[in-house]
Design an enzyme around this catalytic site. Structure first.
Site, PDB file in Angstrom:
ATOM      1  N   VAL A  22       0.900  -5.806  -2.694  1.00  0.00           N
ATOM      2  CA  VAL A  22       1.272  -5.070  -1.489  1.00  0.00           C
ATOM      3  C   VAL A  22       1.485  -6.010  -0.299  1.00  0.00           C
ATOM      4  O   VAL A  22       2.535  -5.999   0.339  1.00  0.00           O
ATOM      5  CB  VAL A  22       0.178  -4.015  -1.144  1.00  0.00           C
ATOM      6  N   THR A  90      -8.925  -1.996  -3.218  1.00  0.00           N
ATOM      7  CA  THR A  90      -9.945  -0.948  -3.083  1.00  0.00           C
ATOM      8  C   THR A  90     -10.198  -0.367  -4.485  1.00  0.00           C
ATOM      9  O   THR A  90      -9.732   0.720  -4.806  1.00  0.00           O
ATOM     10  CB  THR A  90      -9.492   0.154  -2.093  1.00  0.00           C
ATOM     11  N   CYS A 265      -4.040   2.202  -9.271  1.00  0.00           N
ATOM     12  CA  CYS A 265      -3.738   3.226  -8.257  1.00  0.00           C
ATOM     13  C   CYS A 265      -4.020   4.631  -8.785  1.00  0.00           C
ATOM     14  O   CYS A 265      -5.022   5.234  -8.428  1.00  0.00           O
ATOM     15  CB  CYS A 265      -2.279   3.121  -7.819  1.00  0.00           C
ATOM     16  N   ARG A 336      -4.212  -4.892 -15.178  1.00  0.00           N
ATOM     17  CA  ARG A 336      -5.434  -4.361 -14.573  1.00  0.00           C
ATOM     18  C   ARG A 336      -5.633  -2.898 -14.981  1.00  0.00           C
ATOM     19  O   ARG A 336      -4.735  -2.079 -14.844  1.00  0.00           O
ATOM     20  CB  ARG A 336      -5.355  -4.447 -13.045  1.00  0.00           C
TER      21      ARG A 336
END
Ligand SMILES: NC(=O)c1ccc[n+]([C@@H]2O[C@H](COP(=O)([O-])OP(=O)(O)OC[C@H]3O[C@@H](n4cnc5c(N)ncnc54)[C@H](O)[C@@H]3O)[C@@H](O)[C@H]2O)c1
Length: 460
Positions: A22, A90, A265, A336
């Site tokens: 990002v 996060t 995500c 991931r």
């Protein structure tokens, strides 16, 4: 003059904190217009960028070589900037609760180097309240400054989709929010420098935080519904893809398909929302049910493979299965939180010897995180089942007759070579009495063609 004018006149700089999938493309986009400092704690990554390499493959090496982003791992350089954008990870912990360690640590680093008159915008995906209730107190404590007086905060969630060359930072409407009207206007104007699609001004920071987290939760729930349908229709012997094609002709039927939900995500963000809901005394039902269905799909696929193999009279313990594709989705090196690993691990528990082929996946990450080694397609021979898990472009040229070869002693052979030399009988072509189990998770092949070619065929 205001902060925006000072930025466009290059009297003040923008900083990016966290230069991953990002943060790096944002830094590069802003650097085309204004002065940008790109900060990351990972020194190796900074050295790669300085050396003109793009490990994320989001913008490519040439762009990194030519960008004016001032890459650094020296936090003191953040003092040179007045507009800060934080894009650190996060993730969730093992127990699915939010792990705010990186965003708290980035807030401490920035707080130590924050100067009066700054604006701090968070881009990381969070639950409503993280910016104002978690990050602001840290920024105030570390800087000794007062939020709302000496510095301001905003939030602007990231919507990019790694590997997607159509939906990019420039072409996706960007939601922006600020703690007051003046901050909101500045944040909006700054992002408008790079986002051609324009911005949507959310009415508050919490609204913007909530908007992002529900976008991915909605997607997760819709895919979970498709996965549940797939389980039901497989029991009924009905082809789910054919059902969805038929239902999809209605104008308001939503276009989703079943599959493994991995990555950092869609499989993670819903837990941020349910965690906060739980703290407020509400136990989520729909969101967590969807998560559970999606999280269990790897096990379901492995069990379905074993059932097909047993029906095909295969001895399971010691059998060999090839899996094509291990990344969390197609055409990205990112492994991931990939759920293909669940299929691998579950099959291994049955005593199956699993071979994984993926020309796109990041080999080092795969080994470091999961202790899985990759095989070349040429190594795939004497299989008892073949699973196509991820529809990478590279796999789309593989033909059914080539897959059949993977069940024999010769193994995979390119069909052109096969046709040229078939007449010479140089190849030990596969025995036609064999059962070829093909698990085509994403429906890459035509079911009828596969069955006509002699495959025992299964898809989600
Ligand atoms: N990747 C996506 O597709 C995507 C899309 C939308 C939103 N998001 C969200 O954006 C955020 C960032 O995701 P990403 O995919 O870019 O992650 P990433 O892991 O690719 O990159 C994060 C970077 O932050 C750095 N970092 C970690 N802690 C730091 C600290 N304390 N100070 C400075 N740098 C630090 C890491 O070294 C890494 O380079 C996450 O909240 C994610 O949920 C990601």
């Amino acid at each position: 003059m205001g902060l925006y004018e000072n930025i466009i006149n290059k009297m003040e700089k923008i900083s990016l904190i966290g230069l991953g999938y990002v943060g790096m493309p944002i830094a590069v986009a802003f650097a085309k217009k204004v002065d940008v400092i790109g900060f990351d704690v990972n020194k190796e990554k900074i050295n790669l960028y300085k050396g003109g390499l793009d490990p994320t493959k989001e913008v490519g090496n040439d762009v990194i070589k030519n960008t004016t982003v001032d890459f650094t791992s020296d936090e003191a350089r953040l003092r040179e900037a007045k507009f800060h954008i934080v894009a650190v990870p996060t993730p969730v912990r093992e127990d699915h609760t939010p792990d705010l360690t990186p965003i708290e640590s980035a807030s401490r680093t920035l707080g130590r180097n924050l100067t009066k008159g700054s604006i701090v915008v968070f881009e990381s995906t969070v639950f409503p309240g993280v910016t104002e209730d978690v990050c602001v107190p840290i920024l105030e404590k570390e800087s000794g400054l007062t939020c709302g007086v000496d510095f301001k905060v905003g939030y602007s969630p990231e919507r990019i989709n790694p590997g997607d060359k159509v939906h990019r930072l420039e072409t996706i409407i960007k939601v922006v929010a600020g703690q007051d009207k003046e901050t909101l206007d500045t944040v909006a104007k700054v992002y408008e420098l790079v986002v051609e699609a324009g911005v949507h001004k959310a009415e508050s920071i919490k609204v913007a935080e909530a908007a992002k987290v529900i976008e991915n939760s909605q997607r997760d729930i819709n895919i979970a519904f498709m996965n549940e349908l797939s389980i039901i229709f497989n029991k009924m012997g009905i082809d789910t893809k054919a059902v969805l094609e038929a239902a999809g002709t209605k104008w308001n039927f939503l276009n989703f398909s079943p599959g493994l939900v991995g990555g950092h995500c869609i499989g993670v963000d819903p837990y941020y929302l349910t965690y906060k809901a739980e703290q407020m005394g509400y136990h989520s039902q729909i969101i967590l049910s969807g998560r559970k269905i999606n999280d269990d799909m790897g096990k379901y696929i492995a069990e379905s493979t074993v059932k097909k193999m047993i029906k095909a009279n295969k001895q399971i313990n010691g059998s060999k299965v090839a899996i094509f594709g291990v990344t969390f989705k197609e055409n990205t090196p990112d492994v991931r939180n990939t759920k293909v690993v669940d299929v691998v691990k579950e099959l291994e528990e049955y005593g199956v010897d699993v071979k994984v082929v993926d020309p796109v996946a990041d080999k080092e990450d795969l080994w470091r995180e999961y202790r899985i080694n990759l095989c070349e397609v040429e190594d795939i021979k004497e299989m008892d089942a073949v699973i196509f898990a991820v529809p990478h472009e590279e796999f789309k040229t593989i033909k059914l007759e080539e897959i059949k070869m993977m069940f024999g002693p010769t193994g995979y052979v390119n069909s052109e070579v096969m046709n040229e030399v078939a007449a010479t009988s140089e190849f030990d072509l596969v025995n036609d009495n064999k059962e070829y189990v093909l698990m085509d998770l994403k429906g890459m092949f035509n079911r009828k063609e596969a069955e006509d070619t002699g495959f025992v065929y299964w898809r989600l």
